[in-house]
Design a protein around this motif. Structure first.
Motif, short mmCIF file in Angstrom:
data_model
loop_
_atom_site.label_atom_id
_atom_site.label_comp_id
_atom_site.label_asym_id
_atom_site.label_seq_id
_atom_site.Cartn_x
_atom_site.Cartn_y
_atom_site.Cartn_z
N MET A 1 5.43 -18.53 -5.74
CA MET A 1 4.65 -18.31 -6.94
C MET A 1 3.53 -17.31 -6.66
N SER A 2 3.29 -16.48 -7.64
CA SER A 2 2.28 -15.45 -7.43
C SER A 2 0.95 -15.88 -8.02
N ARG A 3 -0.08 -15.79 -7.24
CA ARG A 3 -1.40 -16.14 -7.75
C ARG A 3 -2.12 -14.92 -8.28
N VAL A 4 -1.66 -13.75 -7.87
CA VAL A 4 -2.27 -12.51 -8.35
C VAL A 4 -1.21 -11.77 -9.15
N PRO A 5 -1.48 -11.50 -10.41
CA PRO A 5 -0.45 -10.88 -11.25
C PRO A 5 0.07 -9.57 -10.65
N GLY A 6 1.40 -9.43 -10.65
CA GLY A 6 1.99 -8.18 -10.19
C GLY A 6 2.11 -8.07 -8.69
N ARG A 7 1.72 -9.09 -7.96
CA ARG A 7 1.82 -9.02 -6.50
C ARG A 7 2.50 -10.27 -5.95
N THR A 8 3.79 -10.40 -6.25
CA THR A 8 4.56 -11.53 -5.76
C THR A 8 4.76 -11.38 -4.26
N PRO A 9 4.44 -12.43 -3.50
CA PRO A 9 4.57 -12.29 -2.03
C PRO A 9 6.00 -12.54 -1.53
N VAL A 10 6.36 -11.90 -0.43
CA VAL A 10 7.51 -12.31 0.39
C VAL A 10 6.95 -12.57 1.77
N SER A 16 4.47 -10.46 6.25
CA SER A 16 4.27 -10.65 4.82
C SER A 16 4.15 -9.32 4.12
N ALA A 17 4.57 -9.29 2.87
CA ALA A 17 4.49 -8.07 2.08
C ALA A 17 4.52 -8.46 0.61
N VAL A 18 4.32 -7.46 -0.24
CA VAL A 18 4.41 -7.70 -1.68
C VAL A 18 5.82 -7.36 -2.12
N TRP A 19 6.42 -8.24 -2.89
CA TRP A 19 7.77 -7.98 -3.40
C TRP A 19 7.67 -7.12 -4.66
N ARG A 20 8.20 -5.92 -4.55
CA ARG A 20 8.24 -5.04 -5.72
C ARG A 20 9.68 -4.60 -5.91
N PRO A 21 10.33 -5.10 -6.95
CA PRO A 21 11.75 -4.76 -7.16
C PRO A 21 11.98 -3.25 -7.14
N ARG A 22 11.04 -2.51 -7.74
CA ARG A 22 11.24 -1.06 -7.81
C ARG A 22 11.34 -0.41 -6.44
N VAL B 106 -13.53 6.78 -5.33
CA VAL B 106 -12.40 7.40 -6.03
C VAL B 106 -11.12 6.69 -5.61
N ALA B 107 -10.33 6.27 -6.60
CA ALA B 107 -9.06 5.61 -6.29
C ALA B 107 -7.92 6.55 -6.62
N PRO B 108 -6.78 6.39 -5.95
CA PRO B 108 -5.62 7.20 -6.31
C PRO B 108 -5.18 6.88 -7.74
N GLU B 109 -4.61 7.88 -8.38
CA GLU B 109 -4.14 7.74 -9.75
C GLU B 109 -3.08 6.63 -9.86
N GLY B 110 -3.13 5.92 -10.96
CA GLY B 110 -2.03 5.00 -11.25
C GLY B 110 -2.10 3.67 -10.52
N LEU B 111 -3.18 3.41 -9.81
CA LEU B 111 -3.31 2.15 -9.08
C LEU B 111 -3.69 1.03 -10.06
N THR B 112 -3.07 -0.15 -9.92
CA THR B 112 -3.47 -1.26 -10.78
C THR B 112 -4.69 -1.96 -10.18
N VAL B 113 -5.35 -2.73 -11.03
CA VAL B 113 -6.54 -3.45 -10.58
C VAL B 113 -6.18 -4.39 -9.43
N ALA B 114 -5.07 -5.11 -9.58
CA ALA B 114 -4.69 -6.06 -8.52
C ALA B 114 -4.45 -5.32 -7.21
N ASP B 115 -3.80 -4.16 -7.27
CA ASP B 115 -3.53 -3.40 -6.05
C ASP B 115 -4.84 -2.86 -5.45
#
Ligand SMILES: Nc1ncnc2c1ncn2[C@@H]1O[C@H](COP(=O)(O)OP(=O)(O)OP(=O)(O)O)[C@@H](O)[C@H]1O
Ligand SMILES: [Mg+2]
Lengths: 354, 285
Positions: A1-10, A16-22, B106-115
């Motif tokens: 489960m991801s606690r931080v939106p958009g950063r699902t862990p593996v 460890s890393a972030v799972w990004r399908p893309r 300065v942050a790189p373009e297109g970075l999300t807040v979480a990242d």
């Protein structure tokens, strides 16, 4: 489960890393496109083969004539194209990542022009009709191209990079070095006799016509050795993408990691150019395209590399077969595709500054 | 909390009860190119204190903070972190202890807040450990504390100036360092969010005993939230100590060339700066 939106862990053990399908799916698609290009390229020619025949021959089946044509005649060309494109894509991604600028690439920074001056010097001064002799023969065209690229990047480094890689100064110095080297090239071409000048021009257009396994080997070794180095160093990439103060505040040793990455990129670009001549815009455009497809904050290394390979092999296949009797060198095709893109980048960065 | 001795005691270095000094500038001279902008400066940052640096534009506040964050080499003198010269420490070790939010990052373009916020974990990560359970926990906490959790999946260019500023603060928090250097963290924020950020700083300090140095331009807020003020003028310290001692009408005139009245808040007793407008000044005797 991801606690931080958009950063699902593996997580596996300490890894460890972030799972990004893309970041998995897009490179897979690129690898498929590369394979398709190799199959298409290996089927076209005086002895046409269907895709099935090519694939069978690739995996060691089918009749021996087809295997000979695929393995000895056509595959080396695709493999050199793929290796060169991969090296250029990777080099571009590294340079754009550390310079934080979509315009940074071996073409713009004078690295490719340096390789050109090296190679053309050997062609012009090395002896008539391709029989290179004397001390230049020992270095050869590829060696001279690598030496030229290294010298050109050293010049850019000494003039600009030492005082910080960001901003437009590096690019302006690169453009300056590029212009100086281009004029040296013109002078060499004027000095050369007509046959040498012709050979030099063919080399300068970037072509895979001369490709064989002997050319593929050094390009392959360079990639095998430099890719792991690039991937290890790329851990710093996420932090390097910020401004100088923020990056150093995050504990990045700016000079050390940048110089190591820079050397890696220059060696990749130099070996690629030595193998096939300058192939324009692959290093410039592929990382940015990969960045947009993957939506990472910095150019993704693996995806840029695979895209560079696929684009180069497809450009070669198209150049060879799409224009009837006229065979266009791969470098001309990538330049034709890339020039509008460069204009677009310039217009856009102009907008961003005003 | 053992750390929070009254500020007046803290300034007395000889007092045995005084907390340890985390950061110390000794005869520090800093400059860019030929020009020195901070001269022979001595300053101690005691453990567990909140220090606000105030002073006019260009007086060297950011420069001092950059030296504390090891972003620039002293021209003369030195900076000590827990007694060790900062420049002998490895970059990553410093980054794991001292976090710095620059004035205009300065942050790189297109970075999300979480990242963005997750990049704050960089000093604690390695090439194979890039998103541990602990990283995740700290980042979530930082997002929630700054009210940016709801924005987590948006890219930075889609945010308002104040939202972006809060995302950067979240990144600094995610670095999870014992010392935090914040260069104008309330930049771009509306008053309510300024208070929110300063409350957050106060909480960090109270709950976890963190040491904070921040540059602020709002003098009344600085007096209210810091337990020590450092007033700088032309690269030197004009005054330092508890807000009530530092923020005087004479000092405002001397440091900022500002004519103002200093009142005192009825509830907290903290000094309040009321600048005089030009017509008040001419009308004043
Ligand atoms: N990178 C730089 N190169 C050269 N000079 C600089 C640089 N950064 C700052 N300065 C100069 O150093 C002096 C102090 O700058 P600094 O940024 O520390 O001021 P500050 O007190 O933070 O001001 P502000 O309130 O405007 O942020 C100024 O005169 C400024 O012009
Ligand atoms: Mg400042």
């Amino acid at each position: 489960m991801s606690r931080v939106p958009g950063r699902t862990p593996v997580r596996v053990g300490p890894v460890s890393a972030v799972w990004r399908p893309r970041t998995v799916l897009v490179p897979l698609a690129m690898a498929a496109a590369l394979f398709a290009a190799i199959v298409a390229g290996s089927g076209r020619g005086d002895f046409p083969l269907s895709p099935q025949e090519v694939v069978t021959a690739l995996f060691g089946g089918g009749d021996s004539a087809a295997r000979l044509v695929v393995w000895e005649l056509r595959l080396p060309r695709s493999v050199v194209g793929a290796l060169v494109g991969a090296s250029l894509g990777l080099a571009g991604a590294i340079l754009q990542g550390i310079a934080r600028n979509p315009l940074a690439s071996p073409d713009i920074l004078g690295i490719t022009a340096g390789a050109g001056v090296g190679a053309v010097s050997v062609i012009v001064f090395g002896g008539a009709y391709g029989s290179v002799s004397g001390p230049l023969a020992d270095i050869g065209v590829p060696g001279a191209a690598i030496a030229g690229a290294l010298l050109a990047s050293l010049a850019v480094y000494l003039l600009a990079v030492r005082r910080g890689l960001s901003g437009y100064r590096v690019l302006l110095v690169g453009v300056g070095v590029n212009a100086a080297l281009t004029s040296v090239l013109s002078w060499l071409l004027i000095k050369a006799d007509i046959v040498d000048a012709g050979r030099a021009l063919i080399w300068l257009n970037g072509s895979l016509n001369a490709a064989n396994w002997d050319i593929a080997a050094p390009a392959g070794w360079a990639l095998v050795l430099l890719l792991p180095a690039a991937l290890l160093l790329s851990f710093q990439f996420g932090a390097l993408a910020f401004d100088e103060d923020t990056a150093r505040g995050l504990g990045v040793r700016m000079t050390g990691s940048r110089v190591a990455l820079l050397v890696t990129a220059v060696l990749l670009a130099a070996t690629a150019t030595a193998a096939a001549g300058p192939i324009a815009f692959v290093a410039l455009a592929c990382p940015q395209l990969a960045l947009r497809l993957l939506r990472t904050g910095h150019p993704p290394l693996l995806a840029s590399m695979l895209l560079g390979a696929a684009v180069t092999v497809w450009a070669d296949v198209l150049g060879r077969t799409a224009f009837g009797d006229v065979e266009l060198p791969v470098g001309i095709l990538t330049a034709a595709l890339g020039a509008p893109y460069l204009l677009y980048l310039l217009v856009r960065s102009g907008k961003a500054r005003t | 909390m053992t750390h929070t001795a009254p500020a007046s005691v803290r300034d007395d270095a000889l007092d045995a009860a005084a907390p340890a000094v985390r950061l110390r500038a000794e005869r520090l001279t800093l400059g860019y190119g030929e020009r020195a902008v901070v001269h022979d400066l001595d300053l101690d940052i005691p453990d567990g204190s909140v220090t606000a640096v105030i002073g006019p534009n260009g007086c060297g506040k950011s420069t001092l903070l950059r030296a504390f964050g090891r972003l620039m080499k002293p021209r003369g003198g030195r900076v000590l972190l827990d007694g060790t010269p900062l420049h002998t420490l490895p970059t990553r070790a410093v980054a794991a202890t001292v976090g710095l939010l620059p004035q205009s990052p300065v942050a790189p373009e297109g970075l999300t807040v979480a990242d963005l916020v997750a990049r704050g974990r960089h000093p604690h990560q390695s090439w194979y450990r890039r998103w541990s359970a602990h990283d995740e926990e700290v980042v979530e906490r930082a997002l929630r504390a700054t009210g940016t959790f709801e924005l987590a999946e948006r890219t930075l260019d889609e945010l308002s100036g104040g939202q972006r500023q809060r995302a950067w603060i979240a990144m600094a928090l995610a670095q999870d360092t014992e010392l935090l250097l914040l260069d104008e963290p309330t930049n771009h924020l509306d008053l309510a969010h300024q208070i929110e950020v300063l409350d957050l700083v106060r909480e960090l300090h109270q709950d976890t005993g963190r040491t904070v140095v921040l540059v602020l331009h709002d003098l009344s807020l600085a007096a209210r939230y810091a337990d020590r003020l450092v007033a700088m003028r032309e690269g030197r310290i004009a005054a330092s100590g508890p807000p009530a001692q530092v923020l005087t009408e004479e000092l405002l005139g001397e440091v900022f060339g500002l004519r103002a009245r200093v009142r005192h808040d009825e509830e907290t007793g903290a000094p309040l700066v009321v600048p005089l407008s030009r017509h008040q000044r001419t009308a004043a005797p």
